[in-house]
Design an enzyme around this catalytic site. Structure first.
Site, short mmCIF file in Angstrom:
data_model
loop_
_atom_site.label_atom_id
_atom_site.label_comp_id
_atom_site.label_asym_id
_atom_site.label_seq_id
_atom_site.Cartn_x
_atom_site.Cartn_y
_atom_site.Cartn_z
N HIS A 25 42.79 -8.78 -44.59
CA HIS A 25 42.27 -9.44 -43.49
C HIS A 25 41.53 -8.09 -42.69
O HIS A 25 42.06 -7.66 -42.07
CB HIS A 25 42.83 -10.26 -42.65
CG HIS A 25 42.24 -10.79 -41.72
ND1 HIS A 25 42.87 -11.91 -40.71
CD2 HIS A 25 41.11 -10.73 -41.09
CE1 HIS A 25 42.21 -12.08 -39.90
NE2 HIS A 25 40.91 -11.60 -40.05
N HIS A 27 37.50 -6.56 -41.51
CA HIS A 27 36.02 -6.70 -41.57
C HIS A 27 35.15 -5.48 -41.66
O HIS A 27 35.63 -4.52 -40.78
CB HIS A 27 35.72 -7.26 -40.00
CG HIS A 27 36.14 -8.98 -39.96
ND1 HIS A 27 35.52 -10.11 -39.93
CD2 HIS A 27 37.30 -9.13 -39.42
CE1 HIS A 27 36.14 -10.88 -39.76
NE2 HIS A 27 37.58 -10.66 -39.35
N HIS A 225 38.92 -18.25 -41.82
CA HIS A 225 39.57 -17.78 -40.27
C HIS A 225 40.01 -19.04 -39.58
O HIS A 225 39.13 -20.01 -39.60
CB HIS A 225 38.50 -17.03 -39.55
CG HIS A 225 38.41 -15.75 -39.74
ND1 HIS A 225 37.94 -15.21 -40.84
CD2 HIS A 225 38.72 -14.47 -38.80
CE1 HIS A 225 38.13 -13.79 -40.94
NE2 HIS A 225 38.59 -13.39 -39.64
N GLU A 228 43.60 -19.32 -34.86
CA GLU A 228 43.80 -18.33 -34.19
C GLU A 228 43.73 -18.68 -32.65
O GLU A 228 44.59 -19.15 -31.92
CB GLU A 228 42.62 -17.20 -34.35
CG GLU A 228 42.66 -16.07 -33.66
CD GLU A 228 41.18 -15.08 -33.93
OE1 GLU A 228 41.32 -13.85 -33.30
OE2 GLU A 228 40.51 -15.50 -34.27
N ASP A 306 42.49 -6.55 -39.09
CA ASP A 306 41.41 -7.38 -38.55
C ASP A 306 39.98 -6.46 -38.11
O ASP A 306 39.14 -6.33 -39.36
CB ASP A 306 41.69 -8.16 -37.11
CG ASP A 306 40.81 -9.31 -36.99
OD1 ASP A 306 39.79 -9.66 -37.73
OD2 ASP A 306 40.86 -10.03 -36.00
N ASP A 307 39.74 -6.12 -37.14
CA ASP A 307 38.81 -4.96 -36.65
C ASP A 307 39.18 -3.51 -36.25
O ASP A 307 39.63 -3.37 -34.86
CB ASP A 307 38.01 -5.39 -35.68
CG ASP A 307 37.27 -6.82 -36.00
OD1 ASP A 307 36.07 -6.76 -36.86
OD2 ASP A 307 37.40 -8.02 -35.69
#
Length: 366
Positions: A25, A27, A225, A228, A306-307
């Site tokens: 996971h 990006h 996704h 969340e 994630d990021d």
């Protein structure tokens, strides 16, 4: 799983990096290094959306902690929250205008992953952020694939892509995208994804049901996704309507015992990202995060970033923080590594190799 204690000794990040692992996971849009951004801006003749020192804050200390930065469209980062963060991603991805630049970003991603001890990545790519490539999305995928090819040849992290829809896209757009993917079979695109703000878009599972069914029929993996900013209902939709094999986030599942049982029974893994959840205010701090409770309930959980660039982190750093905050032992982290390989969309041969190397690493550590 070994009993965890808050007084567990600190685990050296060298030992964390040495564990063969996958990240499932993450990006591509959230993985630009500072040098990537500065080089691309210089090449394109684009002005930075603020002083270089502020871009440094965003890419090393985290977008959510950085001073506000305004892009040409006036979106703020830091003080602008999620909206500003997404605006910054659009700006930086918009700097990538040539095939060579796209391949370089892909190569840089693989190098960054390798430095954190990641051996395989399923990277999420949402072409809606890459505005110079509108109408040429499959060319963009091919350019990224070329960069990942070069990286793998050089011994760096093996990377495949999950092509991500945006929640605000229409059902027709989604079905057309999947049709193009099925017809072209772009290299290294192994999965279909969907991302975007659940709270703003609302429930979109029914809208994308046909697109995901077509992807499944064509042999593409599915990762969604959900759970969340939405509650458990988003995860139910991902499972029941989109045939999700893996859930990105999914942390709100902890609120629904029936959903927890379904995740366990169907062996669906959650790609959890604690730092992201805390930074976006889903949970107030690491101690409030349900990661330990999900594990204790028997859910298969992986630990991801994630990021990482705008969140100011790397996977090895987040594993170290998790070990400290939750009292994870080395054996716990080895379990995360094992589950990450199992949950990945790597081919069977690579999975077997990584599992073998993981067991050797664990034995040598003992």
């Amino acid at each position: 799983m070994p009993e965890r204690t808050q007084s567990a000794p600190r685990i050296d990040e060298f030992d964390i990096r040495a564990l063969p692992k996958a990240e499932v996971h993450i990006h591509l849009e959230g993985s630009f290094a500072l040098i990537d951004i500065l080089t691309l801006a210089k090449e394109s003749g684009s002005a930075l959306p603020g002083p270089a020192s502020t871009i440094f804050d965003i890419t090393t200390h985290g977008a959510y902690a950085a001073p506000e930065v305004t892009t040409g469209g006036g979106s703020g980062v830091g003080a602008g929250g999620l909206t500003g963060f997404l605006g910054f991603l659009d700006w930086q991805c918009g700097l990538v205008r040539t095939r060579e630049q796209a391949a370089r970003i892909a190569y840089s991603f693989a190098a960054r992953q390798s430095s954190a001890g990641v051996r395989y990545s399923d990277v999420i790519v949402n072409p809606t952020h890459w505005n110079a490539w509108r109408g040429r999305e499959l060319e963009l995928m091919d350019a990224f694939a070329a960069g990942f090819d070069d990286a793998e040849q050089d011994g760096l992290c093996v990377t495949n892509m999950a092509y991500s829809l945006l929640r605000s896209q229409s059902a027709i757009e989604a079905e057309d995208i999947v049709g193009a993917l099925v017809a072209a079979r772009p290299r290294r695109v192994v999965a279909l994804s969907v991302d975007g703000d659940e709270k703003v878009s609302g429930r979109t599972g029914e809208k994308f049901q046909n697109a995901f069914a077509a992807a499944a029929s064509a042999g593409f993996h599915r990762t969604v996704h959900a759970g969340e900013s939405s509650g458990p209902e988003g995860v139910w939709d991902a499972i029941d309507l989109l045939q999700a094999e893996r859930i990105d986030h999914g942390v709100r599942a902890i609120e629904d015992p029936a959903l927890i049982k379904t995740l366990i029974d169907r062996e669906i893994t959650l790609g959890v990202c604690p730092r992201s959840n805390v930074s976006l205010g889903i949970y107030r701090d690491w101690q409030s995060h349900p990661l330990p409770r999900l594990l204790d309930a028997g859910v298969a959980v992986t630990l991801n970033t994630d990021d990482p660039a705008p969140l100011g982190t790397t996977l090895d750093a987040d594993w170290a923080v998790a070990a400290t905050e939750f009292g994870f032992t080395y054996d716990d982290l080895a379990g995360f590594a094992e589950r990450s390989i199992d949950a990945s969309f790597a081919n069977d041969d690579l999975k077997a190799t990584l599992h073998s190397e993981l067991q050797t690493t664990i034995a040598e550590h003992s």
